[in-house]
Design a protein around this motif. Structure first.
Motif, PDB file in Angstrom:
ATOM      1  N   UNK A 224     -30.985  -3.076 -12.255  1.00 54.91           N
ATOM      2  CA  UNK A 224     -31.902  -2.492 -11.270  1.00 54.91           C
ATOM      3  C   UNK A 224     -33.348  -2.821 -11.633  1.00 54.91           C
ATOM      4  N   UNK A 225     -33.674  -2.742 -12.916  1.00 56.74           N
ATOM      5  CA  UNK A 225     -35.032  -3.049 -13.385  1.00 56.74           C
ATOM      6  C   UNK A 225     -35.402  -4.500 -13.100  1.00 56.74           C
ATOM      7  N   UNK A 226     -34.493  -5.410 -13.433  1.00 55.46           N
ATOM      8  CA  UNK A 226     -34.772  -6.832 -13.207  1.00 55.46           C
ATOM      9  C   UNK A 226     -34.902  -7.147 -11.715  1.00 55.46           C
ATOM     10  N   UNK A 227     -34.033  -6.551 -10.889  1.00 58.06           N
ATOM     11  CA  UNK A 227     -34.144  -6.776  -9.447  1.00 58.06           C
ATOM     12  C   UNK A 227     -35.472  -6.248  -8.912  1.00 58.06           C
ATOM     13  N   UNK A 228     -35.916  -5.106  -9.422  1.00 55.52           N
ATOM     14  CA  UNK A 228     -37.192  -4.529  -8.980  1.00 55.52           C
ATOM     15  C   UNK A 228     -38.366  -5.408  -9.406  1.00 55.52           C
ATOM     16  N   UNK A 229     -38.231  -6.110 -10.510  1.00 54.05           N
ATOM     17  CA  UNK A 229     -39.281  -7.019 -10.974  1.00 54.05           C
ATOM     18  C   UNK A 229     -39.235  -8.366 -10.255  1.00 54.05           C
ATOM     19  N   UNK A 230     -38.197  -8.582  -9.465  1.00 52.36           N
ATOM     20  CA  UNK A 230     -38.063  -9.838  -8.754  1.00 52.36           C
ATOM     21  C   UNK A 230     -37.445 -10.947  -9.582  1.00 52.36           C
ATOM     22  N   UNK A 231     -36.795 -10.599 -10.682  1.00 51.97           N
ATOM     23  CA  UNK A 231     -36.137 -11.583 -11.540  1.00 51.97           C
ATOM     24  C   UNK A 231     -34.730 -11.806 -11.001  1.00 51.97           C
ATOM     25  N   UNK A 232     -34.335 -13.077 -10.908  1.00 50.35           N
ATOM     26  CA  UNK A 232     -32.983 -13.341 -10.409  1.00 50.35           C
ATOM     27  C   UNK A 232     -31.962 -12.893 -11.461  1.00 50.35           C
ATOM     28  N   UNK A 233     -30.879 -12.298 -10.986  1.00 41.22           N
ATOM     29  CA  UNK A 233     -29.837 -11.783 -11.881  1.00 41.22           C
ATOM     30  C   UNK A 233     -28.511 -12.426 -11.526  1.00 41.22           C
ATOM     31  N   UNK A 234     -27.581 -12.391 -12.461  1.00 43.64           N
ATOM     32  CA  UNK A 234     -26.258 -12.946 -12.218  1.00 43.64           C
ATOM     33  C   UNK A 234     -25.483 -12.001 -11.293  1.00 43.64           C
ATOM     34  N   UNK A 235     -24.378 -12.485 -10.755  1.00 41.00           N
ATOM     35  CA  UNK A 235     -23.544 -11.642  -9.880  1.00 41.00           C
ATOM     36  C   UNK A 235     -22.956 -10.495 -10.698  1.00 41.00           C
ATOM     37  N   UNK A 236     -22.461  -9.466  -9.988  1.00 36.24           N
ATOM     38  CA  UNK A 236     -21.861  -8.319 -10.673  1.00 36.24           C
ATOM     39  C   UNK A 236     -20.684  -8.752 -11.532  1.00 36.24           C
ATOM     40  N   UNK A 237     -19.833  -9.658 -11.005  1.00 32.99           N
ATOM     41  CA  UNK A 237     -18.647 -10.080 -11.769  1.00 32.99           C
ATOM     42  C   UNK A 237     -19.044 -10.826 -13.036  1.00 32.99           C
ATOM     43  N   UNK A 238     -20.037 -11.709 -12.924  1.00 34.03           N
ATOM     44  CA  UNK A 238     -20.510 -12.448 -14.116  1.00 34.03           C
ATOM     45  C   UNK A 238     -21.206 -11.495 -15.086  1.00 34.03           C
ATOM     46  N   UNK A 239     -21.939 -10.540 -14.553  1.00 35.37           N
ATOM     47  CA  UNK A 239     -22.599  -9.562 -15.400  1.00 35.37           C
ATOM     48  C   UNK A 239     -21.612  -8.737 -16.201  1.00 35.37           C
ATOM     49  N   UNK A 240     -20.501  -8.354 -15.556  1.00 38.01           N
ATOM     50  CA  UNK A 240     -19.461  -7.589 -16.254  1.00 38.01           C
ATOM     51  C   UNK A 240     -18.807  -8.446 -17.330  1.00 38.01           C
ATOM     52  N   UNK A 241     -18.576  -9.726 -17.029  1.00 34.91           N
ATOM     53  CA  UNK A 241     -18.002 -10.629 -18.023  1.00 34.91           C
ATOM     54  C   UNK A 241     -18.907 -10.746 -19.245  1.00 34.91           C
ATOM     55  N   UNK A 242     -20.200 -10.739 -19.030  1.00 36.94           N
ATOM     56  CA  UNK A 242     -21.142 -10.825 -20.148  1.00 36.94           C
ATOM     57  C   UNK A 242     -21.278  -9.488 -20.885  1.00 36.94           C
ATOM     58  N   UNK A 243     -21.095  -8.388 -20.168  1.00 36.29           N
ATOM     59  CA  UNK A 243     -21.260  -7.073 -20.792  1.00 36.29           C
ATOM     60  C   UNK A 243     -20.071  -6.674 -21.655  1.00 36.29           C
ATOM     61  N   UNK A 244     -18.895  -7.212 -21.400  1.00 38.00           N
ATOM     62  CA  UNK A 244     -17.720  -6.814 -22.197  1.00 38.00           C
ATOM     63  C   UNK A 244     -17.897  -7.160 -23.673  1.00 38.00           C
ATOM     64  N   UNK A 245     -18.240  -8.409 -24.030  1.00 41.93           N
ATOM     65  CA  UNK A 245     -18.447  -8.656 -25.463  1.00 41.93           C
ATOM     66  C   UNK A 245     -19.636  -7.872 -26.020  1.00 41.93           C
ATOM     67  N   UNK A 246     -20.625  -7.662 -25.194  1.00 46.88           N
ATOM     68  CA  UNK A 246     -21.785  -6.879 -25.617  1.00 46.88           C
ATOM     69  C   UNK A 246     -21.387  -5.427 -25.891  1.00 46.88           C
ATOM     70  N   UNK A 247     -20.539  -4.886 -25.031  1.00 46.91           N
ATOM     71  CA  UNK A 247     -20.060  -3.506 -25.233  1.00 46.91           C
ATOM     72  C   UNK A 247     -19.281  -3.395 -26.530  1.00 46.91           C
ATOM     73  N   UNK A 248     -18.461  -4.388 -26.827  1.00 51.76           N
ATOM     74  CA  UNK A 248     -17.692  -4.366 -28.074  1.00 51.76           C
ATOM     75  C   UNK A 248     -18.628  -4.420 -29.268  1.00 51.76           C
ATOM     76  N   UNK A 249     -19.601  -5.325 -29.230  1.00 49.32           N
ATOM     77  CA  UNK A 249     -20.547  -5.446 -30.342  1.00 49.32           C
ATOM     78  C   UNK A 249     -21.358  -4.173 -30.521  1.00 49.32           C
ATOM     79  N   UNK A 250     -21.863  -3.620 -29.444  1.00 52.98           N
ATOM     80  CA  UNK A 250     -22.717  -2.443 -29.552  1.00 52.98           C
ATOM     81  C   UNK A 250     -21.912  -1.171 -29.820  1.00 52.98           C
TER      82      UNK A 250
END
Length: 164
Positions: free
Chosen positions: A34-60
């Motif tokens: 939401x923050x990046x979209x409000x700043x006008x920064x392009x973001x990845x799709x929800x599905x790609x974002x979830x794929x990237x967040x899974x390893x991040x969730x495990x690490x964190x």
């Protein structure tokens, strides 16, 4: 000698530590998008974002699991050896959880809102590629945040019991 079970408050704390780490990753991921979209920064799709967040969730989640195991073991030993310290230890461990929660949330938000070369995907790839450095670093800084939070929990306990 039979092992003394943990009281409900202690069991809830251990569960909250583990679940809180996972919920933190989800919440920060949504807030970062939401923050990046409000700043006008392009973001990845929800599905790609979830794929990237899974390893991040495990690490964190690793520091939260380590803290939960530590708290469980220390509360069991405190209950067996010195039950009158249980209230103090619960205050300290709640503070340790909150310290870790705040630090990990801050770190995770900085990582998820990275918009430099390669963006968030590049940051996740680098983190995974250098896991042998990333994990000990996260544990050390998360441990420091837990110690600071535990100290504030101890101070709160002293204030509540009239010793401060």
């Amino acid at each position: 000698m039979a092992e003394t079970p943990l009281p409900p408050a202690a069991r809830r704390l251990v569960s909250t530590i583990v679940i809180g780490g996972l919920l933190l990753t989800v919440a920060v991921g949504i807030i970062a998008r939401i923050t990046l979209e409000a700043r006008g920064v392009s973001v990845v799709s929800w599905s790609r974002g979830i794929q990237l967040m899974i390893p991040l969730a495990i690490f964190f989640e690793i520091p939260f699991v380590v803290l939960a195991i530590y708290v469980h073991r220390k509360l069991k030993s405190a209950l067996a050896e010195n039950p009158e310290q249980l209230s103090m230890r619960l205050h300290m461990y709640v503070g340790a959880f909150l310290g870790l929660f705040v630090y990990q949330g801050y770190s995770l938000f900085g990582l998820t809102t990275y918009s430099g070369p390669g963006g968030f995907a590049n940051a996740v790839i680098l983190m995974l590629g250098m896991w042998m450095i990333t994990v000990p670093y996260m544990l050390a800084l998360g441990g420091g945040a837990s110690v600071v939070g535990g100290f504030f929990g101890w101070l709160l306990w002293r204030k509540r019991t009239g010793q401060l």
